[in-house]
Design an enzyme around this catalytic site. Structure first.
Site, PDB file in Angstrom:
ATOM      1  N   HIS A 187     -29.187  -1.794   6.777  1.00 44.24           N
ATOM      2  CA  HIS A 187     -28.581  -2.592   7.832  1.00 44.24           C
ATOM      3  C   HIS A 187     -27.641  -3.671   7.308  1.00 44.24           C
ATOM      4  O   HIS A 187     -26.673  -4.018   7.970  1.00 44.24           O
ATOM      5  CB  HIS A 187     -29.705  -3.244   8.647  1.00 44.24           C
ATOM      6  CG  HIS A 187     -29.250  -3.911   9.894  1.00 44.24           C
ATOM      7  ND1 HIS A 187     -28.744  -3.225  10.974  1.00 44.24           N
ATOM      8  CD2 HIS A 187     -29.232  -5.230  10.244  1.00 44.24           C
ATOM      9  CE1 HIS A 187     -28.433  -4.075  11.930  1.00 44.24           C
ATOM     10  NE2 HIS A 187     -28.714  -5.296  11.520  1.00 44.24           N
ATOM     11  N   ASP A 191     -24.238  -4.754  13.422  1.00 40.47           N
ATOM     12  CA  ASP A 191     -25.230  -5.436  14.254  1.00 40.47           C
ATOM     13  C   ASP A 191     -24.519  -6.070  15.462  1.00 40.47           C
ATOM     14  O   ASP A 191     -23.750  -5.376  16.144  1.00 40.47           O
ATOM     15  CB  ASP A 191     -25.990  -6.474  13.419  1.00 40.47           C
ATOM     16  CG  ASP A 191     -27.222  -7.019  14.113  1.00 40.47           C
ATOM     17  OD1 ASP A 191     -28.249  -6.345  14.099  1.00 40.47           O
ATOM     18  OD2 ASP A 191     -27.141  -8.127  14.685  1.00 40.47           O
ATOM     19  N   TYR A 230     -29.892 -12.597  22.292  1.00 41.88           N
ATOM     20  CA  TYR A 230     -30.646 -11.426  22.739  1.00 41.88           C
ATOM     21  C   TYR A 230     -30.990 -11.542  24.222  1.00 41.88           C
ATOM     22  O   TYR A 230     -30.914 -10.562  24.967  1.00 41.88           O
ATOM     23  CB  TYR A 230     -31.921 -11.274  21.911  1.00 41.88           C
ATOM     24  CG  TYR A 230     -31.664 -10.730  20.524  1.00 41.88           C
ATOM     25  CD1 TYR A 230     -31.770  -9.367  20.256  1.00 41.88           C
ATOM     26  CD2 TYR A 230     -31.301 -11.576  19.487  1.00 41.88           C
ATOM     27  CE1 TYR A 230     -31.515  -8.869  18.993  1.00 41.88           C
ATOM     28  CE2 TYR A 230     -31.042 -11.091  18.217  1.00 41.88           C
ATOM     29  CZ  TYR A 230     -31.148  -9.733  17.973  1.00 41.88           C
ATOM     30  OH  TYR A 230     -30.880  -9.246  16.728  1.00 41.88           O
TER      31      TYR A 230
END
Length: 653
Positions: free
Chosen positions: A455, A251, A398
C-alpha cells in the site's frame, strides 16, 4: 335417468371450462410476469449504467473559523517545520511514563494487532535514539509553503528542478493518503525531479498536506468530503500558477485525484494511481463476483491469485477494514486516545505499515516492519501527526466519505475522460481488474503489474513508482500527438504564461511580454490621483532601484481609470506625471482591468489568481507577482505596500 345424464354432461363441461380458464389464467400470469421481469431488468440496467449528474462545485465555499476575515492574507508564505523543545520534552515524558502493556499471546505475531513486545522497542527508540533536531532539518530539506485557500491554511512542498534548457519541466501534483503524509514522498521526489535517460522532461513537484492532515489546517464544520477537498486542492494549484497538471496518488490520494480528473477534467493532463480501484460502482462488484465462475474472463492468469478465491479476498478486506468502520462513524472517540498517547498513536499507525505492506507479515513478532522500512522513517510519519495534533481531524475524512451525502453523488459512476494509468503492487489492499476500471475510466490506457510491494508504494519502492510515473506521463504526452499538452494551446487556446501577451507602452510601442523571460515581474494597475498614489509610486520605484540589477526584478505598471475616475488623463498626461515623479520602471497605456472589455492580460491574471471575494480587481494598485517562468504566483490587494512584497519576492529570485 335423463337428469343424471344431463348433470354428468354439465359437470364434464364445467370441468372443461375450468381447465381452459385455469390454462388461460396461468398464461396471463406468465405473460404479465415476463413483462414485469423485463421492465425491472431494463430499469435495473439503466440504474446501473446511467451516469448521475455531476455535483455542483462551489470554488469559494468557506471552511475556516468564524468570524470570517474580510481581508484575508492570500499570499504564498514560506513555512518551516519545527519540532519545538516544549513538544519534544512533553513527548519524551509521555513515553517515559507509559503504563506497562499486556504481553502478547504466545506466537501470535501481529494477528491480534500490534505486538506489544515489539512496540516497547519502537517506543524506546523514539524516546532515546530518534534525533528530533536532525529530523527537523531533514523535513526542511525541501521548500515548504503555506497559503490560505477558502479560509484554510494549506501547506505544500514545492520542488522546482534546475535542468538544462533541452529538458522540459512539467507540473506534477502528488497526493498522499491515510495514515500517510507528505513524508512518504521524500525518497520519491529526487527521482521525479532528476532527468532520466529516456525522457526529455522532469517534474516540478507540488505535494500538499491534505486539509486536516499534518501541516494543513482542518475545516471547522461538517460536510468537508472528497469533493470539497478536491476543490481546495484545485484552487491551490491555481494559486501556485498551474491551470493544467498531472496527478499521482494512492489511497485517499487516488480518490482525490480521481475526483479532480472526473469533475475538473480540463485541469488534468493525466492521472497516475498506485491504487487503481473502483470501490463504489455497483457493476464492479457484480463483475468481480461473476468472475469467480470463470476468472480468466476478468483477469490475466498471473493476477488471479490477487482476487480469487473471491471469498478469501473478501475475508481479508473485512479483517483489514475494522479501522474504517470506527473512523467512518466515531473518529473523534478513537482520536481522543490517539491524541493523548504516543504509544497508542504509534501502534495504531504502524500496524497498518506492517499488514498493508504484506498481509503475511502479521505472522512475525515484529510485523516484518524493518524488512522494508527503518524505524526513523516510520517515526518521521508518526511525528507529522503527533507534532501537529491532527490524527483526529485526519480520520474525520472517513466519516465525510462513508456517508449518505457523499455516496449519493455516485462519483464512481461518472465517467472520467482524463487518460489514466495504474500500477498494481502485489499486496495492495484492494484490487480491480482493468475491465472493471474501464467502467469509469474511459481512457484507462495501461496497468503496470508488480510482483512485490503493498500500500505504501512511494516509501517502499520509490524507484519503481518513479519509473512508472515517467512512463505514464510520456505516454500521456504521446496521446497529444507528441506535443507536450501542458504547454500546448490546442485544447482551448488558453494562454499559459504572461509571455503569450502583447501590450502597448505609454509611448505607443507594441511590447511582447516575452521580453521579460527569466525575470521576476510585478504587474500593478496604477492611477495618478488616488490616495494610495504617492506611497505606491514611491515604493515601486524603490523596489525597482533596489532589485532591478541585482535580482532581475521588473515592474509593469498599467494605468486604469475604472476606480473612482482617478486616472482621467491621456497618454501625454501620464507621461508628464511619471517624468515628474522620475519613475524608472515600465509604464504602459491606459487599459481596463475589469468588465467585458478588460485587457486579456488581466483576464488571464484574474483567472490564475482568484481574489478574496470574486475574481475582479477591487481598486487601484492591486499587485501580481510573476515568477521567472512567466507564471503568476501571488496576488496582493491595494492595502499591501510594495515594500511589504520583499519577503514574497525573495522566494523567486
Amino acid at each position: 335417468m335423463t337428469n343424471k345424464k344431463d348433470n354428468k354432461k354439465k359437470t364434464s363441461q364445467d370441468e372443461k371450462y375450468k381447465k381452459q380458464e385455469s390454462g388461460f389464467s396461468s398464461g396471463k400470469i406468465i405473460f404479465i410476469s415476463a413483462i414485469c421481469a423485463g421492465l425491472c431488468s431494463y430499469y435495473l440496467y439503466k440504474r446501473l449504467t446511467t451516469p448521475p449528474e455531476p455535483p455542483v462545485l462551489d470554488f469559494n465555499e468557506y471552511w475556516g473559523t468564524y468570524p470570517m476575515k474580510m481581508d484575508p492574507d492570500l499570499s504564498i508564505r514560506p513555512y518551516e517545520i519545527e519540532f519545538s523543545e516544549v513538544m519534544v520534552n512533553d513527548l519524551r515524558e509521555r513515553l517515559l511514563h507509559r503504563r506497562p502493556f499486556q504481553p502478547p499471546l504466545e506466537n501470535s505475531g501481529f494477528t491480534y494487532g500490534f505486538n506489544s513486545n515489539f512496540l516497547t522497542r519502537v517506543l524506546d527508540y523514539w524516546q532515546n535514539k530518534y534525533n528530533f533536531k536532525e529530523r527537523e532539518q531533514f523535513f526542511n530539506k525541501y521548500n515548504h509553503y503555506i497559503t490560505n485557500i477558502q479560509g484554510l491554511d494549506i501547506h505544500y512542498i514545492h520542488v522546482k528542478p534546475q535542468v538544462p534548457d533541452d529538458i522540459e519541466v512539467v507540473p506534477l501534483l502528488l497526493l498522499h493518503g491515510w495514515p500517510g503524509s507528505v513524508r512518504e514522498f521524500y525518497e520519491l521526489i529526487p527521482k521525479l525531479t532528476s532527468p532520466q535517460n529516456d525522457y526529455k522532461f522532469v517534474f516540478e513537484v507540488i505535494a500538499p498536506s491534505l486539509p486536516g492532515f499534518g501541516f494543513s489546517e482542518a475545516p471547522s464544520r461538517p460536510g468537508f468530503g472528497p469533493v470539497e477537498m478536491s476543490v481546495v486542492i484545485s484552487n491551490l494549484m491555481k494559486r501556485i500558477g498551474h491551470n493544467k497538471y498531472y496527478i499521482q496518488g494512492g489511497d485517499f490520494g487516488h480518490m482525490l485525484g480521481s475526483v479532480i480528473a472526473t469533475l475538473m477534467p480540463d485541469e488534468v493532463l493525466g492521472f497516475h494511481t498506485n491504487m487503481p480501484v473502483l470501490l463504489f460502482h455497483p457493476l464492479a462488484n457484480i463483475y468481480m463476483m461473476l468472475g469467480s465462475l470463470w476468472p480468466s474472463l476478468l483477469v490475466e492468469p498471473e493476477e488471479q491469485s490477487r482476487i480469487y478465491p473471491y471469498t478469501k479476498y473478501l475475508m481479508r478486506i473485512i479483517e483489514e477494514s475494522g479501522y474504517l468502520h470506527i473512523q467512518a462513524t466515531k473518529p473523534d472517540t478513537v482520536g481522543i486516545g490517539l491524541t493523548d498517547s504516543p504509544a497508542g498513536l504509534a501502534a495504531y499507525i504502524l500496524e497498518k505499515f506492517s499488514t498493508w505492506t504484506n498481509n503475511e507479515y502479521k505472522m512475525a513478532g515484529d510485523g516484518n516492519l524493518l524488512q522494508k522500512y527503518s524505524l526513523t522513517h516510520l517515526l518521521d510519519n508518526i511525528m507529522v501527526y503527533w507534532s501537529t495534533n491532527t490524527i483526529t481531524t485526519s480520520m474525520r475524512l472517513y466519516a465525510e466519505t462513508m456517508n449518505r451525502r457523499y455516496m449519493c453523488m455516485n462519483i464512481d459512476m461518472i465517467p472520467t475522460s482524463v487518460p489514466t494509468w495504474g500500477i498494481k503492487f502485489k499486496h495492495e489492499l484492494s484490487f480491480s481488474p482493468d475491465v472493471v476500471l474501464r467502467l469509469k475510466y474511459t481512457r484507462y490506457v495501461h496497468s503496470s503489474v508488480v510482483e512485490d510491494g503493498g500500500h505504501f508504494a512511494s516509501l517502499e519502492h520509490p524507484d519503481i513508482l518513479a519509473n512508472d510515473v515517467f512512463r505514464a506521463v510520456d505516454h500521456f504526452r504521446d496521446l497529444n500527438g507528441g506535443k507536450p499538452q501542458e504547454t500546448s494551446q490546442l485544447n482551448n487556446n488558453e494562454p499559459q504564461t504572461i509571455y503569450d501577451f502583447t501590450v502597448t507602452d505609454i509611448y505607443g510601442r507594441e511590447v511582447k511580454l516575452d521580453k521579460y523571460k527569466g525575470k521576476v515581474v510585478i504587474i500593478v494597475n496604477v492611477a495618478s490621483h488616488c490616495g494610495l498614489t504617492d506611497k505606491n509610486y514611491e515604493q515601486l520605484n524603490e523596489l525597482h532601484n533596489k532589485y532591478s540589477k541585482s535580482n532581475d526584478l521588473r515592474i509593469l505598471a498599467f494605468p486604469c481609470n475604472q476606480f473612482g475616475g482617478q486616472e482621467p488623463g491621456n497618454d501625454k498626461d501620464i507621461r508628464k506625471f511619471i517624468t515628474d515623479r522620475k519613475i524608472q520602471f515600465d509604464v504602459f497605456q491606459k487599459l481596463n482591468v475589469n468588465g467585458d472589455d478588460a485587457h486579456p492580460l488581466f483576464v488571464y491574471l484574474k483567472r490564475v489568481l482568484r481574489g478574496s471575494f470574486g475574481d475582479s480587481i477591487k481598486w487601484n494598485f492591486s499587485k501580481f507577482i510573476v515568477d521567472r517562468n512567466g507564471v503568476p504566483v501571488e496576488r496582493f490587494g491595494p492595502h499591501v505596500d510594495p515594500v511589504d512584497l520583499e519577503p514574497s519576492l525573495a522566494k523567486y529570485w
